[in-house]
Design a protein around this motif. Structure first.
Motif, PDB file in Angstrom:
ATOM      1  N   HIS A 141     -40.936  18.931  -0.626  1.00 19.25           N
ATOM      2  CA  HIS A 141     -39.817  19.737  -1.109  1.00 19.25           C
ATOM      3  C   HIS A 141     -38.599  18.826  -1.167  1.00 19.25           C
ATOM      4  O   HIS A 141     -37.920  18.619  -0.173  1.00 19.25           O
ATOM      5  N   THR A 142     -38.345  18.263  -2.349  1.00 18.92           N
ATOM      6  CA  THR A 142     -37.262  17.307  -2.470  1.00 18.92           C
ATOM      7  C   THR A 142     -36.661  17.377  -3.858  1.00 18.92           C
ATOM      8  O   THR A 142     -37.310  17.795  -4.816  1.00 18.92           O
ATOM      9  N   THR A 143     -35.396  16.980  -3.947  1.00 19.33           N
ATOM     10  CA  THR A 143     -34.731  16.907  -5.253  1.00 19.33           C
ATOM     11  C   THR A 143     -34.625  15.465  -5.738  1.00 19.33           C
ATOM     12  O   THR A 143     -34.237  15.233  -6.863  1.00 19.33           O
ATOM     13  N   ASP A 144     -34.966  14.524  -4.897  1.00 17.63           N
ATOM     14  CA  ASP A 144     -34.926  13.110  -5.262  1.00 17.63           C
ATOM     15  C   ASP A 144     -36.208  12.742  -6.008  1.00 17.63           C
ATOM     16  O   ASP A 144     -37.293  12.832  -5.456  1.00 17.63           O
ATOM     17  N   PRO A 145     -36.106  12.328  -7.286  1.00 14.52           N
ATOM     18  CA  PRO A 145     -37.320  12.015  -8.048  1.00 14.52           C
ATOM     19  C   PRO A 145     -38.134  10.875  -7.443  1.00 14.52           C
ATOM     20  O   PRO A 145     -39.350  10.842  -7.573  1.00 14.52           O
ATOM     21  N   ALA A 146     -37.496   9.945  -6.747  1.00 13.90           N
ATOM     22  CA  ALA A 146     -38.233   8.839  -6.123  1.00 13.90           C
ATOM     23  C   ALA A 146     -39.118   9.342  -4.995  1.00 13.90           C
ATOM     24  O   ALA A 146     -40.199   8.822  -4.757  1.00 13.90           O
ATOM     25  N   ASP A 147     -38.676  10.377  -4.297  1.00 10.92           N
ATOM     26  CA  ASP A 147     -39.458  10.952  -3.203  1.00 10.92           C
ATOM     27  C   ASP A 147     -40.560  11.873  -3.702  1.00 10.92           C
ATOM     28  O   ASP A 147     -41.570  12.045  -3.053  1.00 10.92           O
ATOM     29  N   ALA A 148     -40.344  12.493  -4.834  1.00  7.89           N
ATOM     30  CA  ALA A 148     -41.274  13.510  -5.308  1.00  7.89           C
ATOM     31  C   ALA A 148     -42.651  12.938  -5.610  1.00  7.89           C
ATOM     32  O   ALA A 148     -43.647  13.629  -5.488  1.00  7.89           O
ATOM     33  N   ASN A 149     -42.738  11.669  -5.978  1.00 11.23           N
ATOM     34  CA  ASN A 149     -44.016  11.093  -6.395  1.00 11.23           C
ATOM     35  C   ASN A 149     -44.426   9.920  -5.526  1.00 11.23           C
ATOM     36  O   ASN A 149     -44.953   8.945  -6.022  1.00 11.23           O
ATOM     37  N   PHE A 150     -44.186   9.995  -4.242  1.00 10.31           N
ATOM     38  CA  PHE A 150     -44.568   8.869  -3.391  1.00 10.31           C
ATOM     39  C   PHE A 150     -46.069   8.808  -3.174  1.00 10.31           C
ATOM     40  O   PHE A 150     -46.588   7.802  -2.747  1.00 10.31           O
ATOM     41  N   ILE A 151     -46.790   9.874  -3.486  1.00 10.89           N
ATOM     42  CA  ILE A 151     -48.253   9.836  -3.454  1.00 10.89           C
ATOM     43  C   ILE A 151     -48.714   9.585  -4.886  1.00 10.89           C
ATOM     44  O   ILE A 151     -48.568  10.435  -5.754  1.00 10.89           O
ATOM     45  N   ASP A 152     -49.253   8.414  -5.118  1.00  6.61           N
ATOM     46  CA  ASP A 152     -49.679   8.039  -6.459  1.00  6.61           C
ATOM     47  C   ASP A 152     -51.205   8.041  -6.557  1.00  6.61           C
ATOM     48  O   ASP A 152     -51.904   8.458  -5.631  1.00  6.61           O
ATOM     49  N   GLY A 153     -51.721   7.570  -7.670  1.00  2.46           N
ATOM     50  CA  GLY A 153     -53.160   7.543  -7.892  1.00  2.46           C
ATOM     51  C   GLY A 153     -53.908   6.698  -6.889  1.00  2.46           C
ATOM     52  O   GLY A 153     -55.006   7.043  -6.444  1.00  2.46           O
ATOM     53  N   TRP A 154     -53.309   5.551  -6.519  1.00  2.29           N
ATOM     54  CA  TRP A 154     -53.952   4.680  -5.525  1.00  2.29           C
ATOM     55  C   TRP A 154     -54.072   5.365  -4.171  1.00  2.29           C
ATOM     56  O   TRP A 154     -55.042   5.154  -3.443  1.00  2.29           O
TER      57      TRP A 154
END
Length: 190
Positions: A141-154
């Motif tokens: 639950h975040t408004t910072d776009p950098a935090d929103a996708n810290f879980i990537d495909g890898w």
């Protein structure tokens, strides 16, 4: 002021975090990331990861790391050490106090139907809190776009590999070492 906020926050976590460290993670994340905004969700996820691989209960380890990080941001290394001591003491204080009180009476009341019913009723709540902590780490639950996708495909690939390895009864230490090597190979800025 920040030490007092750390103490109060972790005292509340200690009082209301039933079910162990994993059940407390959603409470800790709410206090640290959402309410006080002491760190980002990605930083909190890193602290959770480090807390899981270090010896000891995850709630106490994360309290120590969060207290140090918040204290160091406010006043340097020594203030960080003080912050880690305050947060760790605060999260342990309710459990210590309750255990001293409860052990005096539990042996007399453990076969009481109300006590047994209460313990049975708390089990689904603990499972729900653990699931909530997992979902908060996966869908922050975040408004910072950098935090929103810290879980990537890898991250999902590593998770799947470790999950399959654990189902096949691969040594957990080997899985941790292989995950660390893969993380360095994938994420280190060569």
């Amino acid at each position: 002021m920040i030490l007092w906020q750390l103490f109060i926050s972790y005292l509340q976590i200690g009082f209301f975090g039933f079910g162990g460290g994993y059940a407390m993670l959603s409470l800790i994340q709410n206090e640290v990331v959402v309410r006080h905004q002491w760190m980002s969700n990605a930083e909190f996820a890193d602290i959770v990861a480090v807390s899981q691989i270090t010896p000891g209960p995850i709630a106490i380890n994360s309290a120590t790391y969060v207290g140090y990080t918040v204290g160091e941001q406010q006043g340097g290394v020594w203030f960080g050490i003080l912050g880690s001591l305050v947060a760790t003491f605060a999260v342990c204080l309710p459990a210590l106090t309750l255990m001293i009180l409860v052990t005096r009476f539990f042996l007399k009341l453990k076969h009481n139907r109300y006590v047994e019913g209460t313990m049975l009723g708390m089990r689904p709540v603990v499972i729900g809190m653990i699931a909530a902590a997992a979902l908060l780490l996966i869908f922050p639950h975040t408004t910072d776009p950098a935090d929103a996708n810290f879980i990537d495909g890898w991250s999902w690939v590593l998770f799947a590999g470790v999950f399959i390895g654990s189902l096949r009864k691969v040594n957990p230490i080997l899985l941790i070492l292989l995950s660390a090597a893969a993380g360095v190979a994938i994420y280190y800025p060569w």
